[in-house]
Design an enzyme around this catalytic site. Structure first.
Site, PDB file in Angstrom:
ATOM      1  N   ASP A 106       3.311  -3.629  -2.816  1.00  0.00           N
ATOM      2  CA  ASP A 106       2.724  -2.289  -2.900  1.00  0.00           C
ATOM      3  C   ASP A 106       1.400  -2.369  -3.667  1.00  0.00           C
ATOM      4  O   ASP A 106       1.074  -3.404  -4.264  1.00  0.00           O
ATOM      5  CB  ASP A 106       3.720  -1.378  -3.627  1.00  0.00           C
ATOM      6  CG  ASP A 106       3.376   0.096  -3.532  1.00  0.00           C
ATOM      7  OD1 ASP A 106       2.472   0.453  -2.754  1.00  0.00           O
ATOM      8  OD2 ASP A 106       4.005   0.888  -4.258  1.00  0.00           O
ATOM      9  N   GLU A 132      -4.266  -2.492  -2.188  1.00  0.00           N
ATOM     10  CA  GLU A 132      -5.516  -2.147  -1.494  1.00  0.00           C
ATOM     11  C   GLU A 132      -6.777  -2.786  -2.114  1.00  0.00           C
ATOM     12  O   GLU A 132      -7.741  -2.950  -1.353  1.00  0.00           O
ATOM     13  CB  GLU A 132      -5.698  -0.611  -1.485  1.00  0.00           C
ATOM     14  CG  GLU A 132      -4.675   0.126  -0.678  1.00  0.00           C
ATOM     15  CD  GLU A 132      -3.297   0.189  -1.348  1.00  0.00           C
ATOM     16  OE1 GLU A 132      -2.296   0.208  -0.617  1.00  0.00           O
ATOM     17  OE2 GLU A 132      -3.235   0.202  -2.589  1.00  0.00           O
ATOM     18  N   ASP A 146       2.501   7.159   0.781  1.00  0.00           N
ATOM     19  CA  ASP A 146       2.981   8.335   0.049  1.00  0.00           C
ATOM     20  C   ASP A 146       2.770   9.603   0.863  1.00  0.00           C
ATOM     21  O   ASP A 146       1.717  10.238   0.792  1.00  0.00           O
ATOM     22  CB  ASP A 146       2.257   8.452  -1.297  1.00  0.00           C
ATOM     23  CG  ASP A 146       2.522   7.247  -2.173  1.00  0.00           C
ATOM     24  OD1 ASP A 146       3.463   6.496  -1.876  1.00  0.00           O
ATOM     25  OD2 ASP A 146       1.781   7.041  -3.146  1.00  0.00           O
TER      26      ASP A 146
END
Length: 915
Positions: free
Chosen positions: A440, A443, A563
C-alpha cells in the site's frame, strides 16, 4: 489503510483551485512550427531510422531539442512501434529490465548513409498496419490495412523539449475511447470529451472523481463501428513522466513533462485481440492461486488477535463463505514493516491461530508500506542502512513521514534493495507464515512535502490527533526545474506541485535516476521486488495486492481501487474502474465492498455484495474510524451474501479457468459487454452491467430504493442462473426491466455456452472437492444449436500456471442439438491430474431445447445408460417472449446421478421427445 482523510481534506481545501486552474494550455500552434524530416532509411534490425530537425526554436516551456531520432518498426504483425527521442543523447525511458521489450538502436550513432540521404520511402507497411508521413512539417499517420481507416494522425506540429513534449491526433466523432487511467470516472467507462485525464501516481482518495489516482496507464482502446462492423485498436504511449491528456471528442493531445515518445499501436481488430496483443507486449497477467478467488475480509482496526478470531468464527456461524482474513497495520509494532505487536498479536497465539485456519484451507495476508521507520533499534532499518538502499536527496536518505513517523523510502531500482527486501520478506515469513502481501501507499505517499528534518525536543508523531498530520519540520523545494517544471500538469486535480505529499522530484534513485522521471513506476518496481521475494521464500504462486500500478503491473499483482466511499456513486464507479483495469492487463481487480468509509447503509451493503461477489477480487474492507461492516453485521446483508457468494463459490471452476485464460491470452476476467458484442453499439457506453468471461452477465441494482433493474440484453437467449427456467430472449437487443428484490441479483448466462460448476461451500478448498455440473445453453427453441465451454484445473499453488507439468488438466466441452438429438462430449488434455483428484460430472442441465417432452434413449460413451439416474424436464418462461412462443416452446432438461470422470473423454446423447 491509507491517508485518505488527509487527501480528502487537501482536495476540499483546494476546491477553488480546481475550478480556476484547470484549463487548456497553449496549443502547439503557438509553441512552435514542429520538425522537418531530413532523412529516413531501413536499419539492420528491420526497422526504419529517420532524423528530424526543428524548424524554428522558441523558449516556451524551455528550449527545443534541435535534432530528433525517429525509429519505426513493425515488431509483430499486429504491433507497430514509433519511437522518437533526442538524436544525440540518451533520455529517460521506462527501464528495460523492469518492462522487458525490444530496444531501439542506440542514439548518437548514424546508421548507414549520411543523415542527409534522399528520402525515398513514402510509407512503411506491415501485415495489419501502415505507417505514412509528411516531411515538412513532419507528421505521421497510422492506418489499418484492411479497411484503410486512419487510427492515429498527428496533423498538428510536434513539440519536443527537455521537460515538455506535445503531440496530437485527430479522431473521428464516432470513435469510442476507453482507458487512460487510473481515475474514478463518474460518467462511466467510455471516455468523455473535455474531462481532465492526468496520469501521475498520487495518494488521492478514489472518491475524487476524474483525478489522477494511484496508477498510471497511458493506454487507450479505440472502438469504432465502420459500416456495421466493429474494429478496435489500442495506443500505448510508454512514458512514466507526468502527463495531461486532453480528449476533445475529435482530437486527443498528450502534454508530457519528460521522457520520450514511445508509441505502440495495437491492431486488434476485436477488443479481445487488442488485450491479447497488448499483454503480449507488457506481460501476461499473473496466475492467481485458487483460494484468492474466494472471499476476503479485512479492516483497519482489528485491534488484537481475539477480534480477528471472532471475525472468522462469525463468518462460519453465519454460513457466509470466507477464504482469506487480512490484517491492516494493527498486527505491527508501532506501524513498522516486518514486525509483530507483542501485546495485541503475541506470536505464539498468532501461530496457533494460523495453524488452525491453514488446516482448513484458509489464508492470511498482511499489509506492508514502503516507508521504513527511522529507528536505530529497528532491525529492518539497521540492515537497510548497512546495505545503503534508500532514495537520496543531496547524498543523504530522503526523509518523509508515513504511519511509523519519520521514514526513508527504499529504492527498488537498486539491485541491492531487491535483495535486501527479499531478505526482509524471508525474515518476516519465518516469524509469521503469511500467504501473501498487500503493498500500500506506494505511489509514493508522504504525509509531508519538501525537504524535512526530525523536530528537536518533541515527539513526532505525538500520538494525539490523526496520524496523517505532518509533524516534521519541512520547507518547500523549488530551487530546481525538476521540482518546479515549466509546464504544470493537473496533479491531484488542482495543479498541485509534482512533489506534493510524495518524494521530492529532485531526489535521486540508483545510478542518478531522478524521482521526477521514475515517480510513477515506484509501485511497479516495488511489486516486482515483492513478487521475487515471495516466490523465493515460499516457492509457491505469489499473491500480491498493490495500490499503485503501472503498465505491466498485472504480470505480478492484483489491484484494488483504493479508498472509496460507502456511497451509491462509489458503487457505480467501481464497475468502470474494474473494467478499465481488465483492459490495462490487470484482470484481478476489485473495490472495497460496502465502501472504505464512512459506514454504508444496510441497503447499500446489500447491493454492494451483490456486485462485489462477482468482482474478480472480492474483499470487504473498512476504515479504522468506520463502524464494523462485516457481512454478518446485518441479517439482510448476510442473506444477500449467502445468495451472491453462494453463486460465486459454485462458479469458482469457471472463474479459475478465466484466470488461466487471462494468464495465457490476457483476456479480462470481468469485461464490458462490447467485448462479446462489439457490433452492438448500444453497449459501447454501458457501465452498469458487466460480463464474467464472454457469457455470464451481471445486472445489479446500483441505486437507492430500487427493487427492479433496467438491464440491456444484447441479441440472443439469456438464462437466469438462480432460476434456469427463466429466460430473456432478445432478437435485436432490448432493455428489459427485471425484478430485483433486496436479496436478489440478476445473473444471466448467454446461449451457446457450457459452464462448468461445482456445488459450492464455505471455503474454496472444500468447494473444490464437490462434484461438477455442466450448464449447457442453446438459443431458446432452436431446432439446431452448438455450445462450447472449457475447464482448467491444476495444483493451484505451483509457481507456474501451465500444461505439461503433470499437475494440470484442460478440458474442452462441446454440445450440439439437431434432428431431435442432444449430444455432448469432451476432449481432455493431460487428464492424469484430474483423475488423481477423482473429480466427476454428476449433473448436466441443458437449456433452451425445442419441444416440451422428456429425454429418452440416453447413451454414455456409445452404450445405453444402465445406472439409475434422474431425468427432469421443465418448461422455460420468458421475460420477453419469442416471436411465436407457442410455436417455439423450449424446455430445460436435467440429468443427474451421473459419474462421468472429468479427466477422461466422454460423450453423451439422448433423444428429445415432442409433445
Amino acid at each position: 489503510m491509507a491517508s485518505s482523510s488527509s487527501s480528502l481534506a487537501f482536495s476540499l481545501t483546494l476546491l477553488l483551485a480546481l475550478i480556476l486552474c484547470f484549463s487548456p494550455t497553449q496549443s502547439s500552434k503557438t509553441i512552435g512550427k514542429g520538425y522537418r524530416l531530413i532523412s529516413i532509411e531501413e536499419s539492420p534490425d528491420g526497422g526504419f531510422i529517420g532524423y528530424l530537425q526543428v524548424k524554428q526554436k522558441n523558449k516556451i516551456y524551455g528550449s527545443d531539442i534541435t535534432t530528433l531520432r525517429l525509429f519505426v518498426k513493425h515488431e509483430t504483425d499486429s504491433r507497430l512501434r514509433v519511437h522518437i527521442t533526442d538524436a544525440k543523447q540518451q533520455r529517460w525511458e521506462v527501464p528495460y529490465n523492469l518492462l522487458p521489450r525490444e530496444q531501439p538502436p542506440q542514439v548518437g550513432k548514424v546508421i548507414g548513409k549520411s543523415r542527409k540521404s534522399p528520402i525515398t520511402v513514402q510509407e512503411i507497411s506491415g501485415s495489419e498496419l501502415i505507417f505514412s508521413y509528411t516531411t515538412d512539417p513532419f507528421t505521421f499517420a497510422v492506418k489499418r490495412r484492411s479497411n484503410h481507416e486512419t487510427l492515429f494522425n498527428t496533423s498538428s506540429s510536434l513539440v519536443f523539449k527537455d521537460q515538455y513534449l506535445e503531440i496530437s491526433t485527430s479522431l473521428p466523432k464516432e470513435a469510442s475511447l476507453y482507458g487512460l487511467g487510473e481515475n474514478s470516472q463518474a460518467n462511466g467507462i467510455k471516455l468523455v470529451p473535455n474531462e481532465p485525464y492526468t496520469l501521475y501516481t498520487e495518494d488521492v482518495s478514489a472518491i475524487n472523481l476524474n483525478t489522477d489516482l494511484y496508477g498510471s496507464h497511458p493506454m487507450y482502446m479505440d472502438l469504432r463501428n465502420v459500416g456495421g462492423k466493429a474494429y478496435a485498436h489500442a495506443v500505448l504511449l510508454l512514458n512514466s513522466n507526468g502527463m495531461d491528456v486532453f480528449y476533445r471528442g475529435d482530437s486527443l493531445t498528450y502534454k508530457v513533462i519528460g521522457g520520450v515518445f514511445d508509441f505502440y499501436f495495437i491492431a486488434g481488430p476485436s477488443p479481445l485481440n487488442v488485450v491479447d496483443q497488448y499483454t503480449q507486449l507488457i506481460g501476461r497477467p499473473a496466475p492467481m492461486p485458487y483460494w484468492s478467488l474466494g472471499f476476503h475480509q479485512c479492516r483497519w482496526g482489528y485491534h488484537n488477535l481475539s477480534v480477528v478470531e471472532d471475525v472468522v468464527d462469525n463468518y462460519k456461524k453465519a454460513k457466509i463463505p470466507l477464504d482469506v482474513i487480512w490484517n491492516d497495520d494493527d498486527h505491527m509494532d508501532g506501524h513498522k514493516d516486518f514486525t509483530l505487536n507483542p501485546v495485541a498479536y503475541p506470536r505464539a497465539k498468532l501461530l496457533a491461530f494460523l495453524d488452525k485456519i491453514h488446516k482448513i484451507g484458509m489464508k492470511y495476508i498482511v499489509i506492508n508500506d514502503p516507508g521504513i521507520g527511522v529507528n536505530a533499534s529497528y532491525g529492518t532499518f539497521q540492515r537497510a542502512m548497512a546495505a545503503d538502499v534508500f532514495i537520496k536527496y543531496e547524498g543523504k536518505p530522503f526523509l518523509a513521514q508515513v504511519w511509523p513517523g519519520p521514514v526513508y523510502f527504499p529504492d527498488f531500482l537498486n539491485p541491492k534493495t531487491v535483495s535486501w527486501w527479499g531478505d526482509e520478506i524471508k525474515r518476516f515469513h519465518d516469524l509469521v507464515p503469511i500467504d501473501g502481501l498487500w503493498i500500500d501507499m506506494n505511489e509514493v505517499s508522504n504525509f509531508c512535502s519538501g525537504l524535512c528534518t526530525i523536530p528537536q525536543g518533541k515527539q513526532c508523531p505525538s500520538g494525539e490527533g490523526p496520524g496523517w498530520v505532518c509533524c516534521l519540520d519541512c520547507k518547500n523545494i523549488t530551487k530546481t526545474r525538476w521540482d518546479d517544471p515549466p509546464y504544470k500538469i493537473n496533479a491531484t486535480g488542482v495543479v498541485a506541485p509534482v512533489g506534493f505529499k510524495t518524494i521530492a522530484t529532485s531526489a535521486t534513485h540508483y545510478n542518478g535516476v531522478r524521482e521526477y522521471d521514475a515517480h510513477s513506476i515506484y509501485g511497479f518496481s516495488e511489486t516486482i521486488a515483492t513478487h521475487k521475494g515471495l516466490l523465493d521464500v515460499k516457492g509457491k504462486r505469489p499473491f500480491i495486492l498493490s495500490r499503485s500500478t503501472f503498465v505491466g503491473s498485472g504480470k505480478y499483482a492484483a489491484h484494488w481501487t483504493g479508498d472509496n466511499q460507502g456511497t451509491w456513486q462509489s458503487l457505480q464507479v467501481s464497475i468502470s474502474t474494474m473494467l478499465n483495469f481488465g483492459i490495462f492487463g490487470v484482470p484481478m481487480v476489485g473495490s472495497d465492498i460496502c465502501g472504505f468509509y464512512p459506514q454504508p447503509t444496510e441497503e447499500l451493503c446489500n447491493r454492494w455484495i451483490e456486485v462485489g461477489a462477482f468482482y474478480p477480487f472480492s474483499r470487504d474492507h473498512a476504515n479504522y474510524y468506520s463502524p464494523r461492516q462485516e457481512l454478518y453485521q446485518w441479517d439482510t446483508v448476510a442473506d444477500s451474501a449467502r445468495n451472491a457468494l453462494g453463486m460465486r463459490y459454485k462458479i469458482l471452476p469457471f472463474l479459475y479457468t478465466l484466470n488461466y485464460e487471462a494468464h495465457v491470452t490476457g483476456a479480462p476476467i470481468a469485461r464490458p459487454l462490447f467485448f462479446s458484442f462489439p457490433e452492438y453499439t448500444e453497449c459501447y457506453g454501458n457501465s452498469r452491467q458487466f460480463l464474467l468471461g464472454s457469457s455470464l452477465m451481471i445486472s445489479p441494482v446500483l441505486e437507492q430504493g430500487k427493487t427492479e433493474v433496467e438491464a440491456l440484453f444484447p441479441p440472443g437467449s439469456w438464462y437466469h442462473m438462480f432460476d434456469m427456467t427463466q429466460a430473456v430472449v432478445s432478437k435485436n437487443g432490448k432493455r428489459v426491466t427485471l425484478p430485483a428484490p433486496l436479496n436478489f441479483v440478476n445473473v444471466h448466462l448467454y446461449q451457446n455456452t457450457i459452464l462448468p460448476m461445482q456445488q459450492g461451500g464455505l471455503i474454496s478448498k472444500d468447494a473444490r472437492t464437490t462434484p461438477f455440473g455442466l450448464v449447457i445453453t442453446f438459443p431458446a427453441g432452436a431446432s439446431e444449436g452448438y455450445a462450447t465451454g472449457k475447464l482448467y484445473l491444476d495444483e493451484d499453488e505451483l509457481p507456474e500456471m501451465k500444461l505439461g507439468n503433470g499437475q494440470s488438466t484442460y478440458v474442452d466441452f462441446y454440445a450440439s442439438v439437431g434432428n431431435g438429438t442432444v449430444k455432448m462430449w469432451s476432449q481432455v488434455k493431460e487428464g492424469k491430474f484430474a483423475l488423481s483428484k477423482g473429480w466427476v460430472i454428476e449433473k448436466v442441465s441443458v437449456l433452451g431445447l425445442k419441444g416440451t417432452g422428456q429425454a429418452s434413449e440416453i447413451q454414455i460413451n456409445g452404450s445405453p445408460m444402465t445406472k439409475k439416474i434422474e431425468v427432469s424436464s421443465k418448461e422455460h418462461s420468458y421475460v420477453i417472449g419469442l416471436e411465436d412462443e407457442e410455436e417455439n416452446k423450449s424446455v430445460m432438461v436435467e440429468v443427474s446421478g451421473l459419474e462421468m470422470l472429468v479427466g477422461k473423454d466422454f460423450n453423451m446423447s439422448w433423444k428429445m421427445g415432442i409433445n
